[in-house]
Scaffold this active site. Structure first.
Site, short mmCIF file in Angstrom:
data_model
loop_
_atom_site.label_atom_id
_atom_site.label_comp_id
_atom_site.label_asym_id
_atom_site.label_seq_id
_atom_site.Cartn_x
_atom_site.Cartn_y
_atom_site.Cartn_z
N LYS A 120 43.49 35.03 39.98
CA LYS A 120 42.91 36.30 40.42
C LYS A 120 42.13 36.13 41.72
O LYS A 120 42.18 36.98 42.59
CB LYS A 120 42.01 36.89 39.33
CG LYS A 120 42.81 37.42 38.15
CD LYS A 120 41.93 38.13 37.14
CE LYS A 120 42.75 38.60 35.94
NZ LYS A 120 41.94 39.11 34.85
N LYS A 203 56.46 40.25 32.01
CA LYS A 203 55.81 40.94 30.89
C LYS A 203 55.37 42.35 31.27
O LYS A 203 55.07 42.63 32.43
CB LYS A 203 54.66 40.10 30.31
CG LYS A 203 53.36 40.15 31.05
CD LYS A 203 52.25 39.52 30.21
CE LYS A 203 50.90 39.84 30.83
NZ LYS A 203 49.78 39.42 30.05
N LYS A 206 50.35 46.67 33.44
CA LYS A 206 50.04 47.74 34.40
C LYS A 206 49.84 47.18 35.80
O LYS A 206 50.13 47.83 36.78
CB LYS A 206 48.74 48.43 34.00
CG LYS A 206 48.82 49.14 32.70
CD LYS A 206 49.20 50.59 32.89
CE LYS A 206 49.09 51.35 31.61
NZ LYS A 206 47.74 51.53 31.15
#
Ligand code: AMP
Ligand code: TRP
Length: 340
Positions: A120, A203, A206
């Site tokens: 991230k 996968k 969102k």
């Protein structure tokens, strides 16, 4: 019944972030369904981790709405506040308090090795990465250790965070005396992973998709039917489970099987001799029928915020009683003087 040697039910804890207005089918089949299954035979604590969600910049009214929407969906999906303790993380201040203690036991290098943080922060760049993202797994460890949890149902992506939790718990216990139960991850097999309908090798998520391949629980039947009917399928015509060569069909079969309770073999049989069009129509019908009462129930709960708040207050009180006791023992073990 999951009982320990002393006849007491095992303690389960898990959390989910209120980062969206709707959970998606992957969240449900990969995580929340297990929460529901575990609530009767265990002493289960489930929290909506709103403090963790602060690591992603969100407008205040959005965070509020999403937190309540998350609680409503969890109940609509089958969590029963009479059977489990359902609460909001920020309602129990001990989470932050224990997190600080654990931060003082975590090596900088150790925290730097967390792959989710690395991914991230690399994406965002260091100037746009907040320190809260760095300490995120330590707050998660506090969530778990505070409740003396034996089992933590999570997806595969959380394995490293559970390992860190175990390391921190063990480190504390060996330095300051037995204080925390060392939890085990309760991690589902790969079959529980639901993939994106438009990119069935990735996968359902969102954050990594346009949304066209994501089935949101709160979306209308029309939108979800359209998404399923436009799902990417594979070459060939047979409806067979083959994740390598037929990822699209396999993903739809996984969804069909999970929602009908039929195993994959029986699900395949239902479509022998049928074409992709019929198959997608049938999957859409199963999904829509399954989600309709969930969506109705969640919307009904959201109509009565006072009732939801009452449920959350009861949850917070039950959680607080357990968490405060652990925090007190932790402070004592550390040599922090009690206020008296
Ligand atoms: P996230 O929304 O990624 O924070 O995930 C919340 C929970 O849902 C975690 O326990 C994840 O492991 C699980 N989850 C998210 N996406 C999927 C998916 N596509 N398939 C199965 N489980 C998922
Ligand atoms: N990090 C978890 C996730 O992204 C959410 C989480 C926060 C959690 N605290 C927890 C999960 C405690 C299990 C236990 O899915």
């Amino acid at each position: 019944m999951a009982l320990m040697n002393n006849g007491v039910k095992e303690r389960v804890l898990s959390g989910i972030q209120p980062t969206h207005d709707s959970f998606h089918l992957g969240n449900y089949l990969g995580a929340i369904k297990q929460w529901v299954d575990l609530q009767s035979s265990n002493d289960a604590f489930y929290c909506v981790v709103d403090l963790h969600a602060l690591t992603i910049e969100t407008k205040p009214e959005e965070l509020k709405r999403r937190t309540l929407a998350s609680v409503a969906q969890l109940i609509a999906l089958g969590l029963d506040p009479e059977k489990c303790t359902l609460f909001i993380q920020s309602h129990v201040p001990a989470h932050n308090q224990l997190a600080w203690v654990l931060e003082c036991l975590t090596g900088f290098g150790e925290a730097s090795r967390m792959t989710q943080f690395k991914d991230k922060s690399q994406k965002a760049g260091s100037d746009r990465t907040v320190v809260g993202l760095f300490t995120y797994p330590i707050l998660q460890a506090a969530d778990i250790l505070l409740y003396q949890a034996n089992k933590v149902p999570v997806g595969e992506d959380q394995r490293q965070h559970i390992e860190l939790t175990r390391d921190l718990g063990q480190r504390f216990n060996s330095k300051f005396g037995e204080t925390f139960t060392i939890p085990e991850g309760y991690i589902l097999k790969a079959g529980a992973k639901i993939n994106d309908l438009q990119d069935p090798t990735a996968k359902m998520s969102k954050s990594s998709s346009s949304g066209a391949g994501v089935i949101e629980l709160m979306d209308s039947p029309e939108i979800n039917t359209k998404k399923i009917k436009s799902a990417v399928t594979d070459t060939g015509r047979e409806i067979t489970f083959d994740e390598k060569d037929k990822p699209g069909i396999s993903n739809l079969l996984t969804i069909y099987s999970a929602l009908t309770g039929k195993d994959i073999g029986a699900s395949q049989k239902d479509f022998e001799g049928k074409g992709y069009g019929d198959f997608k129509g049938a999957v859409a019908e199963v999904v829509i029928d399954y989600l309709k009462p969930v969506r109705d129930k969640a919307n009904e709960l959201l109509q009565d915020e006072a009732h939801l708040n009452k449920l959350l207050k009861i949850g917070a009180e039950k959680a607080d009683a357990v968490a405060s006791k652990t925090l007190k023992d932790t402070y004592n073990a550390l040599g922090l003087i009690s206020r008296g």
